[in-house]
Design an enzyme around this catalytic site. Structure first.
Site, PDB file in Angstrom:
ATOM      1  N   ASP A   1      38.939 -30.669  29.834  1.00  0.00           N
ATOM      2  CA  ASP A   1      40.232 -30.034  29.559  1.00  0.00           C
ATOM      3  C   ASP A   1      40.170 -29.240  28.255  1.00  0.00           C
ATOM      4  OD1 ASP A   1      43.061 -29.728  30.251  1.00  0.00           O
ATOM      5  OD2 ASP A   1      43.455 -30.953  28.482  1.00  0.00           O
TER       6      ASP A   1
ATOM      7  N   GLU B   1      37.458 -26.036  31.010  1.00  0.00           N
ATOM      8  CA  GLU B   1      38.663 -25.228  31.187  1.00  0.00           C
ATOM      9  C   GLU B   1      38.735 -24.199  30.069  1.00  0.00           C
ATOM     10  OE1 GLU B   1      43.531 -25.652  31.454  1.00  0.00           O
ATOM     11  OE2 GLU B   1      42.390 -26.884  30.053  1.00  0.00           O
TER      12      GLU B   1
END
Length: 625
Positions: free
Chosen positions: A339, A376
């Protein structure tokens, strides 16, 4: 000057143009053959291969390969020995109309910088299994409820002043922040029970949004990195799912949040209670205990501080660190999606991302050299994609955003004000082509071919909403997804026509009532997924643009075994019947192609492929065996 020959000049990093004794896993010391293709009769007098070993410029003479007889092209080649972890190269062409340089961004009259040279990686641990993978992203709470006994109960806990709420499958969500503690009962047992559905669709890999214990339904506010959330079935459910997936030849990657924890994580609670706590150094306190650094100012997500060596040991460096733990048996995850990878270990004057990412990669590859390390990043991630950090990024920047700009409108977004700025002017086709090429040119081909391509996710509107529910443009976008360079990922429910106007609605429950499905769309997905998983040209072939017009784009994926030609018309006007010049792609006369959906055939004549008219949508032509 005959501009046709310039369009015929082509090289990329695929195995048709870089011949290596080690295949994609190039080793230091390997001698590879670098090949460049140009039209027969092109006014090329000489080609030099330019490299820069140990920082000093060096030119090698290229020769025409006499063993490769072709009526339409010449193959120029030269040997190159891999003596460095990264070898950059470009071509210098001497022609009757002057000098041309050719690198990853194309042909140039000026002397280019090294930034967009083609690049080879040596001793790079590539996750080879992703090449023929088609991923399917699952938001666990919203996919399938396989075990209602583990569902979150109404009022079971309170988070950020809001009590947990149990919702019936398919009920509408509330607005923020209540929506974050609404639970619908999806779990890993539900995924296991739906493996037949996924196998029938054709996908063979799953990307899971976070599954570790947390208090929100998105679970990016982790409170325990070492246990699967009991409401998802706990560790045993993951072990069972792993076994069933392994039996089917399927893989999965997990989602990890090393940038921040949840405010209820024991590390943070201890740090808040005592500034001398051993975990206080894991966070950045400006004024203890009330002022601390958090992800984009979201106080429920305190940012982790990688100046702490103890934190590094826990997260990735230690023998039983988080990154290592879930790659081991009995879980044996096949990789990680990280993330907010663009923000990890970055805070003001402390820009520690390079050393932290180097450590993460070392840990992951030591546990499993073929693990897929995905990050990400909504922006340019090329600095993390040079072979020493990530294997791939979520390719919003280099793939999905340009598609949205071309098929709908250009826009930019940010968390601050103004949140969204749009243009009403249609994006030109050339801008789409240039954006794709710039992103490919910025990274080694070995990385480009495993970039994680997507049309949407849990953070974006659904692709149908982005395209104003236009079925033709939606099919075109899906065709790009399944035929472009990289690894495709389908967001759950897109294949049956689910809608969602924003990131919240995009997380609506999967629809299991097949009477509500768009069956034709699902068949369209199945057809393209099968093609993607079986076509040599799509699995590891090259990429060349063939045609750029106002509303039409055509490109070719090529290998020694076949060619795939994709022609997309964004509309609204029908593209008239005519011919597509394919001789610039070195396709000879007499080559037979068949269109994937209509089964119509066409034969190349005088360097052109005759085509029927094309309404808004897509045609995909595959060379016949």
């Amino acid at each position: 000057m005959n501009s046709f020959y310039l369009s015929s000049i082509h090289h990329d990093g695929s195995k048709r143009y870089v011949i290596s004794p080690s295949g994609i896993n190039l080793q230091l010391g390997d001698e590879v053959t670098i090949r460049l293709r140009a039209a027969k009769g092109a006014p090329i007098e000489r080609i030099l291969l330019r490299t820069c070993p140990d920082g000093e410029q060096f030119f090698s003479e290229m020769q025409i390969d006499d063993t490769q007889e072709s009526p339409v092209c010449n193959w120029w080649q030269a040997k190159l020995r891999s003596t460095m972890p990264v070898t950059a190269y470009r071509f210098l062409l001497f022609t009757t109309d002057g000098i041309w340089w050719y690198n990853g961004s194309g042909l140039h009259r000026h002397v280019p910088t090294d930034a967009e040279d083609f690049r080879l990686l040596a001793d790079y641990a590539a996750p080879a299994w992703v090449q023929d993978s088609v991923f399917y992203q699952i938001f666990p709470d919203r996919f399938s409820d396989g075990d209602p006994s583990n569902n979150v109960k109404e009022g079971e806990f309170e988070y950020q002043g809001v009590k947990s709420q149990a919702r019936k499958w398919g009920e509408s969500q509330s607005s923020w922040p209540e929506a974050m503690v609404e639970f619908y009962g999806g779990d890993l047992t539900g995924v296991e029970q739906r493996l037949d559905y996924l196998t029938d669709l054709g996908v063979n890999a799953i990307y899971f949004n976070p599954i570790f214990t947390a208090l929100s339904n998105h679970r990016y506010d982790v409170v325990d990195y070492f246990n699967v959330d009991p409401h998802l079935g706990g560790d045993s459910a993951l072990i069972s799912l792993r076994q069933r997936m392994k039996e089917r030849g399927m893989r999965f990657i997990l989602d990890i949040v090393p940038n921040h924890s949840g405010v209820e994580h024991p590390w943070f609670k201890s740090a808040i209670e005592d500034s001398n706590s051993p975990t206080a150094e894991y966070f950045n306190f400006h004024s203890h205990p009330d002022e601390y650094e958090s992800w984009l100012g979201v106080r429920s997500l305190p940012k982790l501080n990688y100046r702490s060596q103890n934190l590094r040991e826990l997260v990735y460096a230690g023998a039983n660190s988080i990154f290592r733990y879930w790659l081991k048996e009995p879980f044996a995850a096949d990789g990680w999606r990280v993330d907010v990878a663009n923000m990890l270990a970055r805070h003001g004057k402390d820009q520690l991302e390079s050393e932290v990412w180097t450590g993460i990669r070392r840990a992951v590859k030591e546990e499993n050299p073929s693990a897929y390390l995905l990050g990400e990043n909504f922006f340019d991630s090329s600095s993390q994609l040079q072979g020493d950090h990530l294997d791939a990024s979520m390719n919003y920047f280099g793939f999905s955003n340009p598609i949205g700009f071309w098929l709908n409108r250009f826009e930019v977004n940010q968390h601050a004000t103004p949140h969204n700025v749009r243009s009403s002017v249609p994006w030109p086709t050339q801008a789409l082509v240039d954006s794709w090429q710039a992103s490919r040119a910025a990274i080694p081909w070995q990385i480009a071919r495993q970039q994680f391509n997507l049309l949407g996710s849990h953070d974006t509107p659904r692709i149908l909403n982005i395209l104003d529910q236009d079925p033709a443009r939606n099919r075109l976008a899906v065709a790009f997804l399944l035929t472009y360079v990289g690894v495709p990922c389908i967001y759950y429910g897109d294949e049956i026509g689910m809608s969602g106007k924003d990131g919240l609605e995009a997380r609506n429950c999967m629809i299991w009532d097949s009477t509500q499905w768009n069956i034709d769309l699902r068949i369209f997905y199945q057809t393209l997924i099968k093609l993607r998983r079986t076509s040599p040209a799509l699995i590891d072939g090259g990429f060349q643009t063939l045609l750029i017009e106002k509303n039409v784009l055509a490109y070719m994926r090529d290998s020694d075994d076949e060619q795939i030609i994709v022609i997309g018309n964004r509309g609204p006007e029908e593209y008239p019947a005519g011919v597509l010049p394919v001789d610039l792609g070195a396709i000879p006369d007499g080559r037979v192609f068949q269109e994937l959906f209509s089964k119509q055939t066409s034969i190349v004549v005088n360097g052109n492929l005759p085509l029927p008219s094309l309404p808004a949508g897509v045609q995909i032509w595959r060379s016949a065996a």
